[in-house]
Design a protein around this motif. Structure first.
Motif, PDB file in Angstrom:
ATOM      1  N   LEU A  19      47.023  17.734  59.974  1.00  0.00           N
ATOM      2  CA  LEU A  19      45.605  17.432  60.363  1.00  0.00           C
ATOM      3  C   LEU A  19      45.719  16.900  61.911  1.00  0.00           C
ATOM      4  O   LEU A  19      46.085  15.681  62.129  1.00  0.00           O
ATOM      5  N   PRO A  20      45.697  17.703  62.993  1.00  0.00           N
ATOM      6  CA  PRO A  20      46.234  17.417  64.493  1.00  0.00           C
ATOM      7  C   PRO A  20      45.279  16.013  64.969  1.00  0.00           C
ATOM      8  O   PRO A  20      46.041  15.327  65.833  1.00  0.00           O
ATOM      9  N   PHE A  21      44.176  15.745  64.553  1.00  0.00           N
ATOM     10  CA  PHE A  21      43.431  14.577  64.995  1.00  0.00           C
ATOM     11  C   PHE A  21      43.592  13.474  64.210  1.00  0.00           C
ATOM     12  O   PHE A  21      42.730  12.272  64.504  1.00  0.00           O
ATOM     13  N   ALA A  22      44.363  13.244  63.151  1.00  0.00           N
ATOM     14  CA  ALA A  22      44.476  12.330  62.253  1.00  0.00           C
ATOM     15  C   ALA A  22      45.207  11.148  63.035  1.00  0.00           C
ATOM     16  O   ALA A  22      46.218  11.158  63.798  1.00  0.00           O
ATOM     17  N   LYS A  23      44.545   9.911  62.971  1.00  0.00           N
ATOM     18  CA  LYS A  23      45.002   8.788  63.400  1.00  0.00           C
ATOM     19  C   LYS A  23      45.928   7.779  62.704  1.00  0.00           C
ATOM     20  O   LYS A  23      46.705   6.996  63.205  1.00  0.00           O
ATOM     21  N   ASP A  24      45.760   7.964  61.348  1.00  0.00           N
ATOM     22  CA  ASP A  24      46.514   7.500  60.534  1.00  0.00           C
ATOM     23  C   ASP A  24      47.164   8.112  59.471  1.00  0.00           C
ATOM     24  O   ASP A  24      46.617   9.166  58.765  1.00  0.00           O
ATOM     25  N   LYS A  25      48.752   8.171  59.391  1.00  0.00           N
ATOM     26  CA  LYS A  25      49.512   9.108  58.548  1.00  0.00           C
ATOM     27  C   LYS A  25      50.196   8.132  57.819  1.00  0.00           C
ATOM     28  O   LYS A  25      50.934   7.144  58.340  1.00  0.00           O
ATOM     29  N   ARG A  26      50.205   8.177  56.513  1.00  0.00           N
ATOM     30  CA  ARG A  26      51.117   7.347  55.413  1.00  0.00           C
ATOM     31  C   ARG A  26      51.613   8.282  54.596  1.00  0.00           C
ATOM     32  O   ARG A  26      51.354   9.198  53.963  1.00  0.00           O
ATOM     33  N   LEU A  27      53.099   7.917  54.307  1.00  0.00           N
ATOM     34  CA  LEU A  27      53.955   8.398  53.348  1.00  0.00           C
ATOM     35  C   LEU A  27      54.329   7.386  52.194  1.00  0.00           C
ATOM     36  O   LEU A  27      54.933   6.341  52.719  1.00  0.00           O
ATOM     37  N   LEU A  28      53.791   7.800  51.065  1.00  0.00           N
ATOM     38  CA  LEU A  28      54.035   6.752  50.012  1.00  0.00           C
ATOM     39  C   LEU A  28      55.266   7.587  49.035  1.00  0.00           C
ATOM     40  O   LEU A  28      55.145   8.519  48.697  1.00  0.00           O
ATOM     41  N   ILE A  29      56.072   6.744  48.724  1.00  0.00           N
ATOM     42  CA  ILE A  29      57.392   7.444  48.078  1.00  0.00           C
ATOM     43  C   ILE A  29      57.658   6.293  46.767  1.00  0.00           C
ATOM     44  O   ILE A  29      57.511   5.348  46.931  1.00  0.00           O
ATOM     45  N   VAL A  30      57.457   7.049  45.609  1.00  0.00           N
ATOM     46  CA  VAL A  30      57.787   6.132  44.295  1.00  0.00           C
ATOM     47  C   VAL A  30      58.533   7.175  43.581  1.00  0.00           C
ATOM     48  O   VAL A  30      58.403   8.277  43.966  1.00  0.00           O
ATOM     49  N   PRO A  31      59.221   6.637  42.559  1.00  0.00           N
ATOM     50  CA  PRO A  31      60.209   7.535  41.784  1.00  0.00           C
ATOM     51  C   PRO A  31      59.518   9.016  41.147  1.00  0.00           C
ATOM     52  O   PRO A  31      59.977  10.134  41.120  1.00  0.00           O
ATOM     53  N   GLU A  32      58.260   8.475  40.736  1.00  0.00           N
ATOM     54  CA  GLU A  32      57.399   9.806  40.147  1.00  0.00           C
ATOM     55  C   GLU A  32      56.998  10.856  41.362  1.00  0.00           C
ATOM     56  O   GLU A  32      56.599  12.045  40.926  1.00  0.00           O
ATOM     57  N   LEU A  33      56.797  10.403  42.488  1.00  0.00           N
ATOM     58  CA  LEU A  33      55.874  11.295  43.394  1.00  0.00           C
ATOM     59  C   LEU A  33      56.108  10.852  44.710  1.00  0.00           C
ATOM     60  O   LEU A  33      56.600   9.753  45.059  1.00  0.00           O
ATOM     61  N   GLN A  34      55.735  11.559  45.658  1.00  0.00           N
ATOM     62  CA  GLN A  34      55.711  11.309  47.097  1.00  0.00           C
ATOM     63  C   GLN A  34      54.168  11.891  47.364  1.00  0.00           C
ATOM     64  O   GLN A  34      53.734  12.927  47.097  1.00  0.00           O
ATOM     65  N   LEU A  35      53.606  11.154  48.044  1.00  0.00           N
ATOM     66  CA  LEU A  35      51.882  11.451  48.655  1.00  0.00           C
ATOM     67  C   LEU A  35      51.958  11.012  50.263  1.00  0.00           C
ATOM     68  O   LEU A  35      52.316  10.052  50.805  1.00  0.00           O
ATOM     69  N   PHE A  36      51.383  12.120  50.706  1.00  0.00           N
ATOM     70  CA  PHE A  36      51.413  12.036  52.450  1.00  0.00           C
ATOM     71  C   PHE A  36      49.914  12.350  52.684  1.00  0.00           C
ATOM     72  O   PHE A  36      49.162  13.063  52.296  1.00  0.00           O
ATOM     73  N   SER A  37      49.330  11.282  53.227  1.00  0.00           N
ATOM     74  CA  SER A  37      47.919  11.099  53.434  1.00  0.00           C
ATOM     75  C   SER A  37      47.557  11.292  55.125  1.00  0.00           C
ATOM     76  O   SER A  37      48.344  10.410  55.844  1.00  0.00           O
ATOM     77  N   GLN A  38      46.595  11.962  55.502  1.00  0.00           N
ATOM     78  CA  GLN A  38      46.376  12.132  57.065  1.00  0.00           C
ATOM     79  C   GLN A  38      44.942  11.699  57.016  1.00  0.00           C
ATOM     80  O   GLN A  38      44.062  12.554  56.544  1.00  0.00           O
ATOM     81  N   GLN A  39      44.726  10.618  57.900  1.00  0.00           N
ATOM     82  CA  GLN A  39      43.326  10.125  57.769  1.00  0.00           C
ATOM     83  C   GLN A  39      42.778  10.149  59.463  1.00  0.00           C
ATOM     84  O   GLN A  39      43.520   9.877  60.062  1.00  0.00           O
ATOM     85  N   ALA A  40      41.519  10.369  59.360  1.00  0.00           N
ATOM     86  CA  ALA A  40      40.612  10.339  60.879  1.00  0.00           C
ATOM     87  C   ALA A  40      39.395   9.907  60.311  1.00  0.00           C
ATOM     88  O   ALA A  40      38.720  10.365  59.471  1.00  0.00           O
ATOM     89  N   VAL A  41      39.101   9.021  61.386  1.00  0.00           N
ATOM     90  CA  VAL A  41      37.567   8.513  61.298  1.00  0.00           C
ATOM     91  C   VAL A  41      36.806   9.205  62.455  1.00  0.00           C
ATOM     92  O   VAL A  41      37.263   9.112  63.567  1.00  0.00           O
ATOM     93  N   GLN A  42      35.859  10.142  62.291  1.00  0.00           N
ATOM     94  CA  GLN A  42      35.193  10.617  63.206  1.00  0.00           C
ATOM     95  C   GLN A  42      33.766  10.811  62.755  1.00  0.00           C
ATOM     96  O   GLN A  42      33.247  11.354  62.188  1.00  0.00           O
ATOM     97  N   SER A  43      33.143   9.409  63.230  1.00  0.00           N
ATOM     98  CA  SER A  43      31.547   9.090  62.745  1.00  0.00           C
ATOM     99  C   SER A  43      30.816  10.140  63.211  1.00  0.00           C
ATOM    100  O   SER A  43      30.740  10.870  63.945  1.00  0.00           O
ATOM    101  N   PRO A  44      30.193  10.704  61.786  1.00  0.00           N
ATOM    102  CA  PRO A  44      29.797   9.923  60.599  1.00  0.00           C
ATOM    103  C   PRO A  44      30.654  10.284  59.390  1.00  0.00           C
ATOM    104  O   PRO A  44      30.244  10.201  58.228  1.00  0.00           O
ATOM    105  N   PHE A  45      31.872  10.952  59.725  1.00  0.00           N
ATOM    106  CA  PHE A  45      32.656  11.288  59.001  1.00  0.00           C
ATOM    107  C   PHE A  45      33.994  10.291  58.638  1.00  0.00           C
ATOM    108  O   PHE A  45      34.562   9.930  59.600  1.00  0.00           O
ATOM    109  N   PHE A  46      34.674  10.355  57.473  1.00  0.00           N
ATOM    110  CA  PHE A  46      35.927   9.842  57.511  1.00  0.00           C
ATOM    111  C   PHE A  46      36.782  11.051  56.514  1.00  0.00           C
ATOM    112  O   PHE A  46      36.225  11.512  55.513  1.00  0.00           O
TER     113      PHE A  46
END
Length: 195
Positions: A19-46
């Motif tokens: 997501l090229p316009f994502a302002k916040d990127k987070r990688l969560l790693i736990v033994p069961e899984l990896q989760l990568f989240s790319q977030q953008a706030v572009q009012s009126p949308f998240f």
């Protein structure tokens, strides 16, 4: 046990979308899984583009801070959404979209082994009400969102056809360099998806 990497420099090699316009990127790693989240706030949308690589089935906790209206696109895999007490709400299917709302609170997404990809678009209620008077297909959920005491509601899931795939591509591949065009195109394609 928990490893959270905020703003990772590179996309994990198992991720498929950026997501090229994502302002916040987070990688969560736990033994069961990896989760990568790319977030953008572009009012009126998240917008949140979520990719999960599950090694062992797991319940993934998440919180909703305010009553929110969502468009939910499952690109790959299937997730079972539950209440805090793990009462099933809805199970998403691959290559589908749906509208839903959730009240503030704690919830879980149950994921089986494999890869799961979803785009979640939270839509500001004032904006959606201003454009949807003629969209009879979503009036029911708008009224329930506004008037119901239920903590959550989902509409039927529908298949993502080629036209919707093209619109989604235009949303998640847009350049962050032209904020006016990004804003206009987000409003345009989300409006088309609501029809």
């Amino acid at each position: 046990r928990l490893n959270l990497i905020k703003q990772p420099h590179n996309l994990p090699d198992w991720c498929r979308y950026q997501l090229p316009f994502a302002k916040d990127k987070r990688l969560l790693i736990v033994p069961e899984l990896q989760l990568f989240s790319q977030q953008a706030v572009q009012s009126p949308f998240f917008i949140d583009l979520i990719e999960i690589d599950v090694k062992e089935p797991a319940y993934i906790p998440f919180n909703i801070h305010d009553r929110q209206l969502y468009m939910y696109f499952t690109l790959k895999g299937s997730l079972l959404y539950t209440t805090e007490r793990k009462k099933p709400i809805v199970e998403t299917q691959p290559n589908t979209l749906m509208m839903s709302y959730y009240d503030k609170g704690s919830y879980f997404a149950y994921a089986e082994k494999g890869k799961h990809i979803a785009i979640v678009v939270s839509i500001h209620p004032v904006w959606i009400k201003s454009i949807t008077q003629d969209y009879q297909n979503i009036q029911c959920i708008i009224q329930k969102f506004t008037n119901s005491n239920r903590l959550y509601e989902t509409m039927y899931q529908r298949r993502i056809d080629r036209k919707i795939q093209r619109w989604l591509y235009k949303i998640y591949s847009y350049s962050p360099d032209n904020k006016g065009a990004l804003d206009g195109n987000l409003r345009k394609y989300i409006s088309l998806l609501l029809e």
